[in-house]
Write a protein that holds these residues in place. Structure first.
Motif, short mmCIF file in Angstrom:
data_model
loop_
_atom_site.label_atom_id
_atom_site.label_comp_id
_atom_site.label_asym_id
_atom_site.label_seq_id
_atom_site.Cartn_x
_atom_site.Cartn_y
_atom_site.Cartn_z
N HIS A 50 0.84 -1.20 0.00
CA HIS A 50 0.00 0.00 0.00
C HIS A 50 0.88 1.25 0.00
O HIS A 50 0.61 2.21 -0.75
N SER A 51 1.91 1.25 0.80
CA SER A 51 2.82 2.40 0.84
C SER A 51 3.49 2.64 -0.51
O SER A 51 3.63 3.78 -0.95
N ALA A 52 3.89 1.58 -1.18
CA ALA A 52 4.51 1.71 -2.49
C ALA A 52 3.52 2.29 -3.50
O ALA A 52 3.89 3.12 -4.34
N ALA A 53 2.27 1.86 -3.43
CA ALA A 53 1.26 2.38 -4.35
C ALA A 53 0.99 3.86 -4.08
O ALA A 53 0.77 4.65 -5.02
N VAL A 54 1.01 4.25 -2.82
CA VAL A 54 0.82 5.66 -2.48
C VAL A 54 1.96 6.50 -3.04
O VAL A 54 1.72 7.59 -3.58
N VAL A 55 3.18 6.01 -2.94
CA VAL A 55 4.32 6.73 -3.49
C VAL A 55 4.18 6.87 -5.00
O VAL A 55 4.46 7.93 -5.57
N THR A 56 3.72 5.82 -5.66
CA THR A 56 3.50 5.87 -7.10
C THR A 56 2.48 6.94 -7.45
O THR A 56 2.68 7.72 -8.39
N ALA A 57 1.40 7.01 -6.71
CA ALA A 57 0.37 8.03 -6.95
C ALA A 57 0.93 9.43 -6.72
O ALA A 57 0.65 10.36 -7.48
N ARG A 58 1.72 9.58 -5.67
CA ARG A 58 2.29 10.90 -5.36
C ARG A 58 3.25 11.34 -6.46
O ARG A 58 3.25 12.49 -6.88
N ILE A 59 4.08 10.42 -6.95
CA ILE A 59 5.01 10.75 -8.03
C ILE A 59 4.25 11.12 -9.29
O ILE A 59 4.58 12.08 -9.98
#
Length: 72
Positions: free
Chosen positions: A50-59
């Motif tokens: 989930h954290s990795a997906a959030v970082v992807t969305a933020r980028i």
């Protein structure tokens, strides 16, 4: 950029689903007095995904704003 956002959202939804399954397994196993280690590991993996997906969305969001600034 829509592809990046869609991928990130799908990743977050999948991670949330896995976290729910792991949490239910942990509670059920604890109630039975069984081992909860595997469920705890699965829950931590879901949190990391989930954290990795959030970082992807933020980028993707940052890149979209940058592209919009360039074209305007």
């Amino acid at each position: 950029m829509n592809v990046a956002f869609n991928t990130a959202v799908a990743g977050m939804m999948s991670a949330q689903s896995h976290a729910g399954v792991a949490a239910r397994e942990m509670v059920n196993n604890a109630a039975k007095g069984e081992d909860i280690i595997q469920a705890a590991v699965a829950l931590k993996k879901a949190e990391a995904a989930h954290s990795a997906a959030v970082v992807t969305a933020r980028i993707a969001s940052d890149m979209t704003e940058t592209l919009l600034d360039i074209t305007v």
